[in-house]
Design an enzyme around this catalytic site. Sequence first.
Site, mmCIF file in Angstrom:
data_model
loop_
_atom_site.group_PDB
_atom_site.id
_atom_site.type_symbol
_atom_site.label_atom_id
_atom_site.label_comp_id
_atom_site.label_asym_id
_atom_site.label_seq_id
_atom_site.Cartn_x
_atom_site.Cartn_y
_atom_site.Cartn_z
ATOM 1 N N GLU A 25 0.826 -1.213 0.000
ATOM 2 C CA GLU A 25 0.000 0.000 0.000
ATOM 3 C C GLU A 25 0.862 1.265 0.000
ATOM 4 O O GLU A 25 2.068 1.203 0.270
ATOM 5 C CB GLU A 25 -0.955 0.015 1.196
ATOM 6 C CG GLU A 25 -0.245 0.079 2.544
ATOM 7 C CD GLU A 25 -1.127 0.654 3.651
ATOM 8 O OE1 GLU A 25 -1.626 1.783 3.500
ATOM 9 O OE2 GLU A 25 -1.282 -0.022 4.686
ATOM 10 N N LYS A 87 -5.547 10.825 0.883
ATOM 11 C CA LYS A 87 -5.641 9.453 1.398
ATOM 12 C C LYS A 87 -6.855 8.845 0.708
ATOM 13 O O LYS A 87 -7.983 9.284 0.927
ATOM 14 C CB LYS A 87 -5.817 9.515 2.920
ATOM 15 C CG LYS A 87 -6.014 8.183 3.581
ATOM 16 C CD LYS A 87 -6.183 8.378 5.087
ATOM 17 C CE LYS A 87 -6.908 7.208 5.707
ATOM 18 N NZ LYS A 87 -7.351 7.507 7.080
ATOM 19 N N VAL A 107 -5.429 0.291 2.911
ATOM 20 C CA VAL A 107 -5.614 -1.161 2.799
ATOM 21 C C VAL A 107 -6.804 -1.443 1.871
ATOM 22 O O VAL A 107 -6.746 -2.309 0.995
ATOM 23 C CB VAL A 107 -5.824 -1.794 4.197
ATOM 24 C CG1 VAL A 107 -6.310 -3.232 4.088
ATOM 25 C CG2 VAL A 107 -4.520 -1.715 4.995
ATOM 26 N N SER A 141 -13.412 1.538 10.084
ATOM 27 C CA SER A 141 -12.635 1.651 8.845
ATOM 28 C C SER A 141 -13.245 0.851 7.703
ATOM 29 O O SER A 141 -13.705 -0.286 7.890
ATOM 30 C CB SER A 141 -11.213 1.166 9.084
ATOM 31 O OG SER A 141 -10.487 1.191 7.868
ATOM 32 N N ASP A 143 -11.611 -0.586 5.695
ATOM 33 C CA ASP A 143 -10.761 -1.779 5.512
ATOM 34 C C ASP A 143 -11.524 -3.058 5.873
ATOM 35 O O ASP A 143 -11.329 -4.100 5.242
ATOM 36 C CB ASP A 143 -9.504 -1.708 6.401
ATOM 37 C CG ASP A 143 -8.551 -0.601 5.991
ATOM 38 O OD1 ASP A 143 -8.780 0.052 4.957
ATOM 39 O OD2 ASP A 143 -7.569 -0.378 6.736
ATOM 40 N N LYS A 160 -3.293 -1.661 15.800
ATOM 41 C CA LYS A 160 -2.838 -0.829 16.918
ATOM 42 C C LYS A 160 -3.977 -0.640 17.903
ATOM 43 O O LYS A 160 -5.142 -0.577 17.508
ATOM 44 C CB LYS A 160 -2.455 0.552 16.404
ATOM 45 C CG LYS A 160 -1.220 0.573 15.547
ATOM 46 C CD LYS A 160 -0.763 2.010 15.355
ATOM 47 C CE LYS A 160 0.562 2.075 14.651
ATOM 48 N NZ LYS A 160 0.447 2.040 13.190
HETATM 49 N N1 PSU Z 1 -3.006 1.632 10.746
HETATM 50 C C1 PSU Z 1 -1.672 1.549 10.894
HETATM 51 N N2 PSU Z 1 -0.883 2.067 9.939
HETATM 52 C C2 PSU Z 1 -1.391 2.631 8.796
HETATM 53 C C3 PSU Z 1 -2.804 2.692 8.646
HETATM 54 C C4 PSU Z 1 -3.573 2.183 9.636
HETATM 55 O O1 PSU Z 1 -1.209 1.040 11.897
HETATM 56 O O2 PSU Z 1 -0.631 3.091 7.938
HETATM 57 C C5 PSU Z 1 -3.383 3.283 7.386
HETATM 58 C C6 PSU Z 1 -3.669 2.166 6.362
HETATM 59 O O3 PSU Z 1 -3.513 2.684 5.065
HETATM 60 C C7 PSU Z 1 -5.129 1.854 6.629
HETATM 61 C C8 PSU Z 1 -5.672 3.241 6.908
HETATM 62 O O4 PSU Z 1 -5.785 1.236 5.546
HETATM 63 O O5 PSU Z 1 -4.648 3.877 7.671
HETATM 64 C C9 PSU Z 1 -6.980 3.201 7.664
HETATM 65 O O6 PSU Z 1 -7.500 4.483 7.763
HETATM 66 P P1 PSU Z 1 -8.984 4.698 8.367
HETATM 67 O O7 PSU Z 1 -8.863 4.322 9.815
HETATM 68 O O8 PSU Z 1 -9.268 6.155 8.159
HETATM 69 O O9 PSU Z 1 -9.880 3.776 7.612
HETATM 70 MN MN MN Z 2 -12.620 6.274 9.905
#
Ligand code: PSU
Ligand code: MN
Length: 303
Positions: A25, A87, A107, A141, A143, A160
């Site tokens: 990614e 992003k 992701v 997310s 994801d 995390k």
């Molecule tokens: N969590 C991590 N490192 C990252 C990300 C998440 O520990 O780099 C990044 C990844 O690209 C993941 C995105 O897909 O953040 C998720 O963002 P959101 O929570 O806004 O969906």
């Molecule tokens: Mn979000």
Amino acid sequence: MNKYLDVAPEVQLALEAKRPVVALESTIISHGMPYPRNVETALLVEQTIRDCGVVPATVAVLGGRLKAGLSKEEIEHLGKAGRSVAKASRRDLPALVARGADGATTVTTTMLIAHMAGIQIFATGGIGGVHRGAETTMDISADLEELAQTPVMVVCAGAKSILDLGLTLEYLETKGVPVIGYGTDELPAFYTRKSGFGVDYRADSPEELAAMFNAQRELGYKGGMLVTNPIPEAYAMDKAVIDGAIEQALRESVEQGIKGKEITPFLLARVVELTGGESLESNIRLVLNNARLAAETAKCVRA
Ligand code: PSU
Ligand code: MN
């Protein structure tokens, strides 16, 4: 082939010859780590995959084109641009493509583009999930939804604890996404090897991981598989140190009213600052570790 997709020649040749390819990614480059370590790391991750005899395909959106496989210059461009690059999650691709804009793939969009290109395995650091307090914010997310609907194996180091790990596992269970621990029965928590939450299944070799993924494909499932690979012992962080930094970063995000897609990048950057860069070293090591496992697994997955 999708009219908006560009597969790099090296990647295309490998796919046609049914040789293994691992997707990577780009949000981890632009939003996940500071320059220039982000670029160094992205190139080192690609080299690690090549050293296993596998072709890397870093994914991004450049000038409105969906790219599977980037040049060094393109990786450098995304790393330098950092958080000024969009992003790009699933909802962002139509506008970025229509406008001919750049985007760093999360992701979610890396899975989506990898699948379009015919790549089955993807290595990263951590995935997004259900945020703490999601019962009121509804911050979950994309994801997790992508894992539910796109047949790609994602190799990560768990999630995390900026997230609610228990709720993240519940969500994945509801969506029918298998969560596999590599050499562990416990979900790793990214910087640390243990979270206190169990995984669905344990696999102890790339062959075993590939067998589960092959079976999932051949069962006709539409969704993906999440492989969680604990950070190597030598690079794991002290739980109290990292928990303290995460708690403080979360408090500040609330105080500063950080919302939506900014939340994850804000927390990632603050945690690096608050641990004086120690977390960045751990982050780099675990990504390399995941790249190796993904490459070895890709060699055993049926094309
Ligand atoms: N969590 C991590 N490192 C990252 C990300 C998440 O520990 O780099 C990044 C990844 O690209 C993941 C995105 O897909 O953040 C998720 O963002 P959101 O929570 O806004 O969906
Ligand atoms: Mn979000």
